[in-house]
Write a protein that holds these residues in place. Structure first.
Motif, PDB file in Angstrom:
ATOM      1  N   THR A  91       0.856  -1.196   0.000  1.00  0.00           N
ATOM      2  CA  THR A  91       0.000   0.000   0.000  1.00  0.00           C
ATOM      3  C   THR A  91       0.892   1.245   0.000  1.00  0.00           C
ATOM      4  N   GLU A  92       1.925   1.214   0.812  1.00  0.00           N
ATOM      5  CA  GLU A  92       2.842   2.344   0.898  1.00  0.00           C
ATOM      6  C   GLU A  92       3.544   2.576  -0.447  1.00  0.00           C
ATOM      7  N   LEU A  93       3.918   1.449  -1.087  1.00  0.00           N
ATOM      8  CA  LEU A  93       4.584   1.556  -2.403  1.00  0.00           C
ATOM      9  C   LEU A  93       3.668   2.258  -3.416  1.00  0.00           C
ATOM     10  N   ILE A  94       2.424   1.787  -3.492  1.00  0.00           N
ATOM     11  CA  ILE A  94       1.492   2.379  -4.470  1.00  0.00           C
ATOM     12  C   ILE A  94       1.209   3.837  -4.100  1.00  0.00           C
ATOM     13  N   ASN A  95       1.055   4.101  -2.796  1.00  0.00           N
ATOM     14  CA  ASN A  95       0.815   5.481  -2.340  1.00  0.00           C
ATOM     15  C   ASN A  95       1.919   6.415  -2.816  1.00  0.00           C
ATOM     16  N   ASN A  96       3.164   5.986  -2.700  1.00  0.00           N
ATOM     17  CA  ASN A  96       4.285   6.838  -3.105  1.00  0.00           C
ATOM     18  C   ASN A  96       4.279   7.095  -4.610  1.00  0.00           C
ATOM     19  N   LEU A  97       3.977   6.039  -5.401  1.00  0.00           N
ATOM     20  CA  LEU A  97       3.960   6.219  -6.861  1.00  0.00           C
ATOM     21  C   LEU A  97       2.813   7.142  -7.277  1.00  0.00           C
ATOM     22  N   LEU A  98       1.647   6.949  -6.621  1.00  0.00           N
ATOM     23  CA  LEU A  98       0.488   7.782  -6.969  1.00  0.00           C
ATOM     24  C   LEU A  98       0.695   9.218  -6.503  1.00  0.00           C
ATOM     25  N   ASP A  99       1.300   9.379  -5.328  1.00  0.00           N
ATOM     26  CA  ASP A  99       1.588  10.716  -4.799  1.00  0.00           C
ATOM     27  C   ASP A  99       2.445  11.478  -5.805  1.00  0.00           C
ATOM     28  N   ASN A 100       3.492  10.819  -6.324  1.00  0.00           N
ATOM     29  CA  ASN A 100       4.361  11.447  -7.316  1.00  0.00           C
ATOM     30  C   ASN A 100       3.586  11.791  -8.585  1.00  0.00           C
ATOM     31  N   ALA A 101       2.885  10.756  -9.116  1.00  0.00           N
ATOM     32  CA  ALA A 101       2.219  10.945 -10.397  1.00  0.00           C
ATOM     33  C   ALA A 101       1.234  12.109 -10.339  1.00  0.00           C
ATOM     34  N   ILE A 102       0.474  12.203  -9.254  1.00  0.00           N
ATOM     35  CA  ILE A 102      -0.528  13.265  -9.135  1.00  0.00           C
ATOM     36  C   ILE A 102       0.138  14.597  -8.811  1.00  0.00           C
ATOM     37  N   ARG A 103       1.119  14.543  -7.895  1.00  0.00           N
ATOM     38  CA  ARG A 103       1.778  15.777  -7.458  1.00  0.00           C
ATOM     39  C   ARG A 103       2.540  16.458  -8.614  1.00  0.00           C
ATOM     40  N   TYR A 104       3.262  15.645  -9.424  1.00  0.00           N
ATOM     41  CA  TYR A 104       4.101  16.252 -10.463  1.00  0.00           C
ATOM     42  C   TYR A 104       3.410  16.307 -11.828  1.00  0.00           C
ATOM     43  N   SER A 105       2.120  15.952 -11.841  1.00  0.00           N
ATOM     44  CA  SER A 105       1.378  15.982 -13.101  1.00  0.00           C
ATOM     45  C   SER A 105       1.052  17.425 -13.477  1.00  0.00           C
ATOM     46  N   ARG A 106       0.865  17.639 -14.759  1.00  0.00           N
ATOM     47  CA  ARG A 106       0.430  18.991 -15.197  1.00  0.00           C
ATOM     48  C   ARG A 106      -1.064  19.139 -14.895  1.00  0.00           C
ATOM     49  N   ASP A 107      -1.512  20.374 -14.921  1.00  0.00           N
ATOM     50  CA  ASP A 107      -2.940  20.616 -14.669  1.00  0.00           C
ATOM     51  C   ASP A 107      -3.745  19.952 -15.790  1.00  0.00           C
ATOM     52  N   GLY A 108      -4.783  19.228 -15.415  1.00  0.00           N
ATOM     53  CA  GLY A 108      -5.589  18.538 -16.420  1.00  0.00           C
ATOM     54  C   GLY A 108      -4.940  17.267 -16.925  1.00  0.00           C
ATOM     55  N   GLY A 109      -3.927  16.785 -16.218  1.00  0.00           N
ATOM     56  CA  GLY A 109      -3.206  15.581 -16.660  1.00  0.00           C
ATOM     57  C   GLY A 109      -3.993  14.299 -16.417  1.00  0.00           C
ATOM     58  N   ARG A 110      -3.381  13.198 -16.819  1.00  0.00           N
ATOM     59  CA  ARG A 110      -4.063  11.913 -16.692  1.00  0.00           C
ATOM     60  C   ARG A 110      -3.108  10.912 -16.019  1.00  0.00           C
ATOM     61  N   VAL A 111      -3.606  10.215 -14.990  1.00  0.00           N
ATOM     62  CA  VAL A 111      -2.793   9.209 -14.288  1.00  0.00           C
ATOM     63  C   VAL A 111      -3.543   7.873 -14.335  1.00  0.00           C
ATOM     64  N   THR A 112      -2.835   6.796 -14.724  1.00  0.00           N
ATOM     65  CA  THR A 112      -3.508   5.503 -14.825  1.00  0.00           C
ATOM     66  C   THR A 112      -2.747   4.433 -14.037  1.00  0.00           C
ATOM     67  N   VAL A 113      -3.515   3.649 -13.275  1.00  0.00           N
ATOM     68  CA  VAL A 113      -2.921   2.506 -12.559  1.00  0.00           C
ATOM     69  C   VAL A 113      -3.344   1.249 -13.309  1.00  0.00           C
ATOM     70  N   ARG A 114      -2.359   0.414 -13.680  1.00  0.00           N
ATOM     71  CA  ARG A 114      -2.677  -0.820 -14.420  1.00  0.00           C
ATOM     72  C   ARG A 114      -2.118  -2.028 -13.667  1.00  0.00           C
ATOM     73  N   VAL A 115      -2.926  -3.087 -13.615  1.00  0.00           N
ATOM     74  CA  VAL A 115      -2.427  -4.338 -13.031  1.00  0.00           C
ATOM     75  C   VAL A 115      -2.581  -5.406 -14.095  1.00  0.00           C
ATOM     76  N   ALA A 116      -1.523  -6.184 -14.321  1.00  0.00           N
ATOM     77  CA  ALA A 116      -1.591  -7.263 -15.312  1.00  0.00           C
ATOM     78  C   ALA A 116      -0.936  -8.501 -14.735  1.00  0.00           C
ATOM     79  N   ALA A 117      -1.215  -9.634 -15.385  1.00  0.00           N
ATOM     80  CA  ALA A 117      -0.637 -10.907 -14.894  1.00  0.00           C
ATOM     81  C   ALA A 117       0.409 -11.416 -15.869  1.00  0.00           C
ATOM     82  N   GLN A 118       1.116 -12.450 -15.414  1.00  0.00           N
ATOM     83  CA  GLN A 118       2.122 -13.150 -16.225  1.00  0.00           C
ATOM     84  C   GLN A 118       3.160 -12.253 -16.878  1.00  0.00           C
TER      85      GLN A 118
END
Ligand SMILES: Nc1ncnc2c1ncn2[C@@H]1O[C@H](COP(=O)(O)OP(=O)(O)OP(=O)(O)O)[C@@H](O)[C@H]1O
Ligand SMILES: [Mg+2]
Length: 445
Positions: free
Chosen positions: A345-372
């Motif tokens: 949870t902490e790992l994802i929080n840090n990545l999302l914090d960065n992505a949202i914090r350093y994103s431009r205004d009106g930017g887009r952030v996507t979390v993807r989970v895949a297998a194999q």
């Protein structure tokens, strides 16, 4: 039990048993030998005596002068007795105490052991063709003497051998163990800050792995200690600036006469305290997840897609505030991995914090989970982190030039530590469409 005691026991016990078996064997053999040596002489006396037997019908007469008899039976050590008996067992001459003839199948001399007057004797019995028997009995004094001499010659050297083997072993073990004593002295007398490799010359091959293991442990301790002291130095250094800032803000607020101005100073102070508490929290997290100090991580099966989805949902209000379009793409419903949920949870929080914090205004952030293999990616649409910086941003306290205040530069270092604890790898690449960054954590499949 000491090694020395064990070795001695294992050597001396079988040796003593062997010695006992050998002693019994030697006794039997030497007794046999003594009989072979002296039986001949005894037989000679019996033969001599038969010469004086004169057969007369079914019986016989025996004629031997007293002097001749004394000479014949004279012996330096033993008493010699004889008896001459007719076919029916009547004694013709000699000593009545000599045990009567024993029935035998074959003619000729026969030897056997018996007793005479309470003493052990060796007897030879000789039968003449006319059925007369001559028994000669001799005490065993000289035979015992010979047996004793043989036993002494065999047993004493063997006993000596056992004693010498014990002494040699005792001394040998002491010599062999000396390097171990040196080793324990070397380790005991060492200063607690000296973690250099232990060197003890002349250690036996069997002890070498112990020294290698000790040195290996020393090397690992050295690594952990240097890690920790570096961390403490870094933390102190990083805390000094914000603490000085806080102090300045407090001083300004205290000096302010105008309540409105004072309130504004306190608002600044609040922001500074918040930033500082973030730094402290990140420092603690960094320390807690340091792979060299984490004792044992309990990894349990967990659903990565569910965890990532739940964490992403918690960031929706923040994304909304920053005008960022936050999305989740779970290609498969359940992606199972082994992990530690609070740390992930902490790992994802840090990545999302960065992505949202350093994103431009009106930017887009996507979390993807895949297998194999199971993987999680957090991607944004810019600004792109320069290729030259892609490795360095994972270092502690490293931030891109011109990055707004508010971060401590520890988030990605923590992400990397947590990934390492899960045997996962983290890569940073340009987003698929080439306009942003994609941080991908790949778990072992
Ligand atoms: N998604 C991103 N887009 C652009 N730059 C980023 C992104 N993620 C990280 N960075 C850059 O990498 C630097 C290091 O990130 P990191 O998360 O380690 O520290 P931080 O965000 O500055 O501080 P912290 O997370 O400890 O509060 C950031 O300062 C920023 O310059
Ligand atoms: Mg960060």
């Amino acid at each position: 039990m000491t090694l020395r005691g064990q070795l001695l026991r294992w050597l001396l016990l079988p040796l003593t048993l062997l010695f006992l078996v050998d002693a019994v064997g030697s006794y039997v053999v030497s007794r046999h030998l003594a009989d072979r040596v002296y039986d001949g002489e005894l037989l000679e006396i019996a033969r001599e005596l038969t010469l004086h037997v004169k057969p007369e019908g079914t019986t016989a007469t025996f004629d031997l002068e007293k002097d001749a008899e004394r000479t014949l039976l004279l012996d330096q050590y033993d008493e010699v007795h004889y008896a001459v008996r007719s076919r029916d067992g009547t004694r013709i001459a000699g000593d009545a105490e000599v045990p009567p003839a024993q029935p035998r199948a074959q003619p000729g001399p026969a030897f056997y052991d018996s007793e005479l007057g309470g003493q052990p004797v060796r007897i030879v019995q000789l039968a003449t063709t006319s059925g007369i028997t001559v028994d000669v009995a001799e005490t065993r004094v000289k035979r015992h003497g010979l047996v004793n001499a043989i036993m002494l010659g065999v047993i004493v050297p063997q006993l000596l051998l056992i004693v010498i083997a014990g002494v040699v072993l005792w001394a040998g073990v002491a010599r062999g163990l000396a390097p171990l004593t040196h080793l324990s002295q070397a380790v005991a007398s060492r200063s607690h800050v000296d973690l250099s490799a232990v060197r003890v010359p002349g250690v036996p091959g069997e002890v070498e792995p112990l020294i290698v293991a000790i040195n290996d442990l020393m090397a690992r301790l050295e690594e952990v200690l240097s890690h920790q002291s570096r961390f403490i130095a870094d933390a102190a250094h990083q805390l000094r600036t914000p603490v000085a800032g806080l102090k300045a803000h407090v001083e300004v607020a205290l000096r302010e006469e105008d309540p409105a101005q004072a309130k504004q100073s306190i608002a600044h102070l609040y922001t500074a305290v918040e930033r500082m508490s973030r730094l402290v929290a990140q420092l603690l997290s960094l320390a807690r997840n340091e792979p060299t100090t984490v004792r044992k991580l309990e990894l349990a099966p967990l659903d990565l897609s569910k965890l990532a989805f739940d964490v992403t949902m918690e960031w929706v209000p923040e994304a909304y505030r920053k005008n960022v379009d936050l999305g989740f793409e779970g290609v498969e419903p359940h992606v199972m991995i082994r992990g530690d949920a609070p740390r992930l949870t902490e790992l994802i929080n840090n990545l999302l914090d960065n992505a949202i914090r350093y994103s431009r205004d009106g930017g887009r952030v996507t979390v993807r989970v895949a297998a194999q293999p199971p993987r999680l990616a957090v991607s944004d649409d810019g600004p792109v982190i320069p290729v030259a910086e892609r490795e360095r941003i994972f270092e502690r306290f490293h931030r891109l030039l011109g990055t707004q205040a508010g971060g401590s530069g520890l988030g990605l270092a923590i992400v990397q530590e947590i990934a390492k604890l899960h045997d996962a790898t983290i890569t940073l690449a340009e987003d698929a469409d080439g306009v942003g960054n994609a941080f991908t954590v790949t778990f072992p499949g």
